[in-house]
Design an enzyme around this catalytic site. Sequence first.
Site, PDB file in Angstrom:
ATOM      1  N   TYR A  25     -18.701  21.286  -6.981  1.00 23.17           N
ATOM      2  CA  TYR A  25     -19.854  20.369  -6.940  1.00 23.17           C
ATOM      3  C   TYR A  25     -20.980  20.906  -6.048  1.00 23.17           C
ATOM      4  O   TYR A  25     -22.099  21.153  -6.521  1.00 23.17           O
ATOM      5  CB  TYR A  25     -19.355  19.003  -6.448  1.00 23.17           C
ATOM      6  CG  TYR A  25     -20.414  17.969  -6.202  1.00 23.17           C
ATOM      7  CD1 TYR A  25     -21.461  17.773  -7.106  1.00 23.17           C
ATOM      8  CD2 TYR A  25     -20.366  17.165  -5.063  1.00 23.17           C
ATOM      9  CE1 TYR A  25     -22.430  16.799  -6.878  1.00 23.17           C
ATOM     10  CE2 TYR A  25     -21.320  16.187  -4.830  1.00 23.17           C
ATOM     11  CZ  TYR A  25     -22.352  16.012  -5.735  1.00 23.17           C
ATOM     12  OH  TYR A  25     -23.307  15.055  -5.502  1.00 23.17           O
ATOM     13  N   SER A  48      -9.448  25.681  -9.480  1.00 22.23           N
ATOM     14  CA  SER A  48      -8.461  24.631  -9.250  1.00 22.23           C
ATOM     15  C   SER A  48      -9.095  23.248  -9.283  1.00 22.23           C
ATOM     16  O   SER A  48      -8.425  22.262  -9.554  1.00 22.23           O
ATOM     17  CB  SER A  48      -7.735  24.848  -7.916  1.00 22.23           C
ATOM     18  OG  SER A  48      -8.667  24.840  -6.855  1.00 22.23           O
ATOM     19  N   SER A  66     -17.507  19.132   7.739  1.00 20.20           N
ATOM     20  CA  SER A  66     -17.670  17.750   7.290  1.00 20.20           C
ATOM     21  C   SER A  66     -17.843  16.817   8.479  1.00 20.20           C
ATOM     22  O   SER A  66     -17.274  17.056   9.557  1.00 20.20           O
ATOM     23  CB  SER A  66     -16.412  17.356   6.511  1.00 20.20           C
ATOM     24  OG  SER A  66     -16.375  15.969   6.331  1.00 20.20           O
ATOM     25  N   TYR A 119      -6.944  16.767   6.187  1.00 19.98           N
ATOM     26  CA  TYR A 119      -8.150  17.414   5.652  1.00 19.98           C
ATOM     27  C   TYR A 119      -9.173  17.647   6.764  1.00 19.98           C
ATOM     28  O   TYR A 119      -9.670  18.755   6.967  1.00 19.98           O
ATOM     29  CB  TYR A 119      -8.760  16.541   4.533  1.00 19.98           C
ATOM     30  CG  TYR A 119     -10.191  16.915   4.198  1.00 19.98           C
ATOM     31  CD1 TYR A 119     -10.475  18.123   3.579  1.00 19.98           C
ATOM     32  CD2 TYR A 119     -11.257  16.060   4.534  1.00 19.98           C
ATOM     33  CE1 TYR A 119     -11.794  18.484   3.283  1.00 19.98           C
ATOM     34  CE2 TYR A 119     -12.566  16.410   4.245  1.00 19.98           C
ATOM     35  CZ  TYR A 119     -12.826  17.620   3.618  1.00 19.98           C
ATOM     36  OH  TYR A 119     -14.129  17.972   3.344  1.00 19.98           O
ATOM     37  N   LYS A 155     -10.807  21.196   8.824  1.00 18.46           N
ATOM     38  CA  LYS A 155     -12.232  21.515   9.061  1.00 18.46           C
ATOM     39  C   LYS A 155     -12.458  21.826  10.545  1.00 18.46           C
ATOM     40  O   LYS A 155     -13.133  22.792  10.887  1.00 18.46           O
ATOM     41  CB  LYS A 155     -13.128  20.348   8.624  1.00 18.46           C
ATOM     42  CG  LYS A 155     -13.150  20.099   7.124  1.00 18.46           C
ATOM     43  CD  LYS A 155     -13.824  21.223   6.384  1.00 18.46           C
ATOM     44  CE  LYS A 155     -13.764  21.069   4.892  1.00 18.46           C
ATOM     45  NZ  LYS A 155     -14.114  22.286   4.158  1.00 18.46           N
ATOM     46  N   ARG A 162     -10.609  -1.062   2.867  1.00 18.57           N
ATOM     47  CA  ARG A 162      -9.762   0.100   2.585  1.00 18.57           C
ATOM     48  C   ARG A 162      -9.205   0.607   3.915  1.00 18.57           C
ATOM     49  O   ARG A 162      -9.980   0.816   4.866  1.00 18.57           O
ATOM     50  CB  ARG A 162     -10.632   1.183   1.908  1.00 18.57           C
ATOM     51  CG  ARG A 162      -9.891   2.417   1.478  1.00 18.57           C
ATOM     52  CD  ARG A 162     -10.755   3.316   0.589  1.00 18.57           C
ATOM     53  NE  ARG A 162     -11.952   3.841   1.268  1.00 18.57           N
ATOM     54  CZ  ARG A 162     -12.822   4.682   0.721  1.00 18.57           C
ATOM     55  NH1 ARG A 162     -12.645   5.075  -0.541  1.00 18.57           N
ATOM     56  NH2 ARG A 162     -13.872   5.107   1.386  1.00 18.57           N
TER      57      ARG A 162
HETATM   58  P1  NAD Z   1     -15.235  20.969  -5.045  1.00 21.77           P
HETATM   59  O1  NAD Z   1     -13.785  20.706  -5.121  1.00 21.77           O
HETATM   60  O2  NAD Z   1     -16.109  20.474  -6.132  1.00 21.77           O
HETATM   61  O3  NAD Z   1     -15.504  22.546  -4.885  1.00 21.77           O
HETATM   62  C1  NAD Z   1     -14.606  23.397  -4.216  1.00 21.77           C
HETATM   63  C2  NAD Z   1     -14.349  24.577  -5.135  1.00 21.77           C
HETATM   64  O4  NAD Z   1     -13.443  25.474  -4.491  1.00 21.77           O
HETATM   65  C3  NAD Z   1     -13.700  24.185  -6.464  1.00 21.77           C
HETATM   66  O5  NAD Z   1     -14.495  24.707  -7.523  1.00 21.77           O
HETATM   67  C4  NAD Z   1     -12.322  24.795  -6.414  1.00 21.77           C
HETATM   68  O6  NAD Z   1     -11.892  25.239  -7.704  1.00 21.77           O
HETATM   69  C5  NAD Z   1     -12.510  25.947  -5.444  1.00 21.77           C
HETATM   70  N1  NAD Z   1     -11.317  26.335  -4.680  1.00 21.77           N
HETATM   71  C6  NAD Z   1     -10.472  25.530  -3.983  1.00 21.77           C
HETATM   72  N2  NAD Z   1      -9.516  26.269  -3.392  1.00 21.77           N
HETATM   73  C7  NAD Z   1      -9.770  27.566  -3.702  1.00 21.77           C
HETATM   74  C8  NAD Z   1      -9.144  28.793  -3.389  1.00 21.77           C
HETATM   75  N3  NAD Z   1      -8.036  28.839  -2.646  1.00 21.77           N
HETATM   76  N4  NAD Z   1      -9.683  29.941  -3.868  1.00 21.77           N
HETATM   77  C9  NAD Z   1     -10.795  29.909  -4.649  1.00 21.77           C
HETATM   78  N5  NAD Z   1     -11.427  28.779  -4.975  1.00 21.77           N
HETATM   79  C10 NAD Z   1     -10.919  27.611  -4.520  1.00 21.77           C
HETATM   80  O7  NAD Z   1     -15.738  20.421  -3.632  1.00 21.77           O
HETATM   81  P2  NAD Z   1     -17.228  20.221  -3.120  1.00 21.77           P
HETATM   82  O8  NAD Z   1     -17.529  18.782  -3.118  1.00 21.77           O
HETATM   83  O9  NAD Z   1     -18.132  21.146  -3.824  1.00 21.77           O
HETATM   84  O10 NAD Z   1     -17.058  20.654  -1.612  1.00 21.77           O
HETATM   85  C11 NAD Z   1     -17.294  21.999  -1.203  1.00 21.77           C
HETATM   86  C12 NAD Z   1     -16.873  22.144   0.236  1.00 21.77           C
HETATM   87  O11 NAD Z   1     -17.596  21.209   1.025  1.00 21.77           O
HETATM   88  C13 NAD Z   1     -15.393  21.868   0.475  1.00 21.77           C
HETATM   89  O12 NAD Z   1     -14.918  22.777   1.435  1.00 21.77           O
HETATM   90  C14 NAD Z   1     -15.392  20.461   1.027  1.00 21.77           C
HETATM   91  O13 NAD Z   1     -14.309  20.230   1.889  1.00 21.77           O
HETATM   92  C15 NAD Z   1     -16.712  20.415   1.794  1.00 21.77           C
HETATM   93  N6  NAD Z   1     -17.245  19.052   1.911  1.00 21.77           N
HETATM   94  C16 NAD Z   1     -17.468  18.319   0.775  1.00 21.77           C
HETATM   95  C17 NAD Z   1     -17.925  17.014   0.890  1.00 21.77           C
HETATM   96  C18 NAD Z   1     -18.160  16.164  -0.335  1.00 21.77           C
HETATM   97  O14 NAD Z   1     -18.213  14.943  -0.213  1.00 21.77           O
HETATM   98  N7  NAD Z   1     -18.321  16.738  -1.513  1.00 21.77           N
HETATM   99  C19 NAD Z   1     -18.168  16.455   2.160  1.00 21.77           C
HETATM  100  C20 NAD Z   1     -17.957  17.241   3.287  1.00 21.77           C
HETATM  101  C21 NAD Z   1     -17.494  18.552   3.148  1.00 21.77           C
HETATM  102  N1  UDP Z   2     -16.386   1.949  -1.215  1.00 19.56           N
HETATM  103  C1  UDP Z   2     -16.182   0.785  -1.936  1.00 19.56           C
HETATM  104  N2  UDP Z   2     -15.563   0.876  -3.155  1.00 19.56           N
HETATM  105  C2  UDP Z   2     -15.171   2.063  -3.686  1.00 19.56           C
HETATM  106  C3  UDP Z   2     -15.387   3.238  -2.941  1.00 19.56           C
HETATM  107  C4  UDP Z   2     -15.989   3.133  -1.707  1.00 19.56           C
HETATM  108  O1  UDP Z   2     -16.526  -0.306  -1.488  1.00 19.56           O
HETATM  109  O2  UDP Z   2     -14.608   2.077  -4.792  1.00 19.56           O
HETATM  110  C5  UDP Z   2     -17.065   1.875   0.091  1.00 19.56           C
HETATM  111  C6  UDP Z   2     -16.240   2.383   1.257  1.00 19.56           C
HETATM  112  O3  UDP Z   2     -15.471   1.338   1.805  1.00 19.56           O
HETATM  113  C7  UDP Z   2     -17.338   2.876   2.212  1.00 19.56           C
HETATM  114  C8  UDP Z   2     -18.444   3.370   1.271  1.00 19.56           C
HETATM  115  O4  UDP Z   2     -18.201   2.716   0.022  1.00 19.56           O
HETATM  116  O5  UDP Z   2     -17.865   1.812   2.961  1.00 19.56           O
HETATM  117  C9  UDP Z   2     -18.442   4.863   1.052  1.00 19.56           C
HETATM  118  O6  UDP Z   2     -17.160   5.283   0.642  1.00 19.56           O
HETATM  119  P1  UDP Z   2     -16.879   6.785   0.165  1.00 19.56           P
HETATM  120  O7  UDP Z   2     -15.425   6.886  -0.143  1.00 19.56           O
HETATM  121  O8  UDP Z   2     -17.856   7.156  -0.889  1.00 19.56           O
HETATM  122  O9  UDP Z   2     -17.255   7.668   1.444  1.00 19.56           O
HETATM  123  P2  UDP Z   2     -16.500   7.786   2.875  1.00 19.56           P
HETATM  124  O10 UDP Z   2     -15.944   6.461   3.219  1.00 19.56           O
HETATM  125  O11 UDP Z   2     -15.467   8.828   2.694  1.00 19.56           O
HETATM  126  O12 UDP Z   2     -17.582   8.201   3.815  1.00 19.56           O
END
Ligand code: NAD
Ligand code: UDP
Length: 353
Positions: free
Chosen positions: A28, A51, A141, A165, A169, A309
């Site tokens: 993403y 994955s 994160s 998780y 980080k 939750r």
């Molecule tokens: P995502 O799962 O969409 O993307 C991660 C990608 O890494 C995937 O395409 C997956 O196939 C690949 N991957 C996983 N393990 C691997 C491995 N061992 N070798 C090669 N590829 C591998 O996640 P995202 O939302 O794009 O997040 C990207 C990064 O940002 C992650 O490290 C995640 O922890 C961090 N992050 C995401 C969020 C969020 O809400 N999306 C928030 C905070 C931090």
């Molecule tokens: N939330 C909700 N219903 C859902 C998913 C999330 O009410 O189905 C609420 C959750 O309680 C929080 C906010 O939406 O207050 C954001 O949740 P999310 O899981 O997106 O992010 P995080 O809590 O991991 O920051």
Amino acid sequence: MQSFLRWVGLVILETFRLNILLTGGLGYVGSHVAVVLTEAGHQVTILDNLSNCKHAVLDRLTKILGKEPTFIKGDVRETSLVESILKTHSIDSVVHFAGLKSVGESVLDPMLYYNNNLIGAISVLKAMQLCRVKKFVFSSSATVYGSPQYLPIDEMHPLNPESPYGKTKLQIELILRDLVASDSGWKVVALRYFNPVGAHDSGLIGEEPNGTPNNLMPYISQVAIGALKRLKIFGSDYETLDGTGIRDYIHVMDLAEGHQAALEYLSEPSEPLSIINLGTGYGCSVLDLLKLYEIASSRRIPFEVTERRPGDIASCYANADKAFKRMGWKSKRSLKNMCEDSWKWQMSQALKK
Ligand code: NAD
Ligand code: UDP
């Protein structure tokens, strides 16, 4: 004269062009970063083991960019593979997205997370060390902060991740601290993301959660499209203005531009390790997001209020000043943009089915 100017332009472009490896670059966040960096003139190479993404994302990136990004299917834990990519593609900087990201799954299977996230990061850093590639941007994160002790959360806030998780980080951040202390050649930025949402405005790439989404925005969008019946609002008795939880939602394209700013910052004289929040600095409640999504989609979104939750906190939003002071970056896109782009992506997904 014109050809001279074109030549000067090409020389400038070559001077500032970076060769960047994006691990997890079909996911993403990584796919949006691939768009932003390529459009800024940088050369991008993607390594992903697929994955948690689809190979089709590569075709969609090709559509957006007009050329296919270099892609290698493989696992970041295979150090020799990473090493060979760094050499073959003359990589000078790495952005490390590859990792697993579900808080709930990490509680159920912590070893999966320690294996993939920790070993993965160590493997990439080891390969970089061997190839003397020392510019690194890490996807951290806001979950490393744990329950907020004050708001908005700045980078000095105490660290107390509550899930395996989140702990992976923090542990990677600590490894990075030791690494830069051991060798002054390293330049590292760890970006602590708040809540990335939305999609590229082409509607071609976006978030594709497996199964029923856990996060709010993808859940709302699936209710809006009719794939899910109604949103469950997890608690309306928090100490917030409307009683529902407050988060700092950031448009994924703003987040992507934050990575571009970080990479460019690494090319300037900067501290060896910078830890920087990427958020908007503003909180939005569940009910407010729901209303904005109803406007963006022109649909009514049914909901019911249920129990809180477990593990949720009332409010969480960033102090995003450091990102602006250090890297000149701040978010530009509004919650309206986030909802509209998420909806465009959701509609295009529905058309494919
Ligand atoms: P995502 O799962 O969409 O993307 C991660 C990608 O890494 C995937 O395409 C997956 O196939 C690949 N991957 C996983 N393990 C691997 C491995 N061992 N070798 C090669 N590829 C591998 O996640 P995202 O939302 O794009 O997040 C990207 C990064 O940002 C992650 O490290 C995640 O922890 C961090 N992050 C995401 C969020 C969020 O809400 N999306 C928030 C905070 C931090
Ligand atoms: N939330 C909700 N219903 C859902 C998913 C999330 O009410 O189905 C609420 C959750 O309680 C929080 C906010 O939406 O207050 C954001 O949740 P999310 O899981 O997106 O992010 P995080 O809590 O991991 O920051």
